[in-house]
Design an enzyme around this catalytic site. Sequence first.
Site: not given
Length: 623
Positions: A323, A496
């Site tokens: 992420s 993400d």
Amino acid sequence: MNLTNLKVSIIEKLKVQLTRNTILRIVFYLLLVISITLKGIYFQGFVGSKTPYNFSFGTGYSSVSPFMNYYIAFAVVFLSFTLLFKGKGKWIFPLIINAVLTFLFVLDLWYFRGFQTVPSVIVATQTANLDNMSGSILSLTTKLDFIFVIDFLVLIPYIIVFRKSFKKVKSNFKGFAAAFLISIIYIGYVPFNINVLGNKDVKNSYLFSNYDATNTARYFSSIGYHLFDVYNTYKDLKPYKLTADEQKEVKDFYAKKNENLPDNSYKGLFNGKNLLIIQVESLENFVIGQKADGQEITPNLNKLLNNSIYFPHVFEQVNEGTSSDSDLMVNTGMLPLRKGSTFFRYPNRDYISLPKLLGEKGYESTAIHPDKGSFWNYADGLKGIGFNNFIDYYSFNPDEVIGLGLSDETYFKQVVPMIKKMKQPFYTFTVTLTNHGPFELPDKYKELNLTGELKDSLLGNSFQTVHYTDKQIGMFLNELDKNGLLDNTVVVIEGDHTGVHKYYNDKVNEMKNPENWWLDNNISSVPYIVYQKNYNNPVKIDTYGGQVDMMPTISYLMGVDESKYINSALGRNLLKTNKSFAYLTNGTLRGTLSKEDQDLYKQVFDISDKMIKSDYFKNYTDK
């Protein structure tokens, strides 16, 4: 029996006993070498299978057999230290070593299932990431993992029965030196020829010039890989300076990358408007516009497409920083490091970033994370990128936690008043958490009525969590609209990284009656939606791109002077390009490129590494 015969008899019995004890000890050590070597095969038996959750000994053996001598050599390097012990230490130490190495193999396997690579030692410094991760970690285990400890069912009873064979055994320094040195010489023969003698044509030299972690683990087992990784990590601690050739390589890349095309109607389309980015956890593009058992999975995102520029073919390019790598790419147009998290290793590098570029146009920039600032070192990493403000978990009332952290509902409800207080124009970067594997959502929030195979399956659960997140995004935007903020705000929604196909693709493939759209060829793509409430010319851009292309595309729309980022972002503007492609982290090409361009863009991962390590924009560019 006279005294002489008695002495002879005793000596003969002692010799027999000594010989028996020696053989028993040798058998024990051979069992250890064999078991540790087999664990390398077991590991590859998972890694080499169609899915790392299944096991094939034949696949593992065929993958390892050309490199078996290295597997044995690395096992002997560790076990050779046993010869320095005496008595009980002769069996206690090797059992401990076996346990430690077993843990290493299992940890590598679990990590591989999650990230399709093996971890660098740098990951060990990222312990803050373990908060609330127990469910995700357990989802990466299988019952088949027990095969890594089967040898203990043999070794421990063996010691219990024959432990007396180890009594009164002295340490053997000469034996240790011989075993250790022979193994090290064998392992070091090729790199010694290459790096000391300058013989570049030595057989098997490719094994030691490989920079792919997974391949290195295949060549030398996890043991060898981690030893090399520790050495390379130590080397990386030294300041990295670009040579003149490397500086030229970077400049040549930008010169060849830039297409020099004329501007179009998208230039500055949203100039002066607020920018709000919503980075959605594990959001894959394959759910957009689709239905499960006749029900829209993402009705709110689908509705937004009516006022959006939509890129359905943007591919995931995150690496070990997952992420946080997305945070980096979306805001800088740089690719993440090949090893470890960029935010952990180099949190304060100088970038030509989106918050800095918009800051020059008078924007106040704020990153709002529901995670703690220590997770992925977000606090330092995002401040290093150039955000004026960073808000994390500690600024929220954690009145509802689902899975990894704050529920998307409580997060967005508390973000609204934060945004209301912001001075315009603003750039706000927000992140969601609930749609995180293994997609465990309280029953009261499951609104999709799934039946049959989808009901209670991992794929079905992922549909439930993304549907929940979609609902919260809709409510969030409605609240902003009620407060008069959407008319002058551009909302970018992007994933993400991929989710159910990234971590649990085997579960999807096990479905007995799959629908074609579950198995789409673009399952490594994340949605990239640029929404503006008053934009009435919705368009779908079918150009292939990667996450690294988001920053220059947003910058173009926001009216940032192209000259400010065209020679800093490694990505390209997807609204002004004749090239349709993306290179995935594993080197796979999506889309099409000429042979010349393939040769050019294959370098981009290495170039990004060098630029970040050397702090390129601080040390090698004019201010």
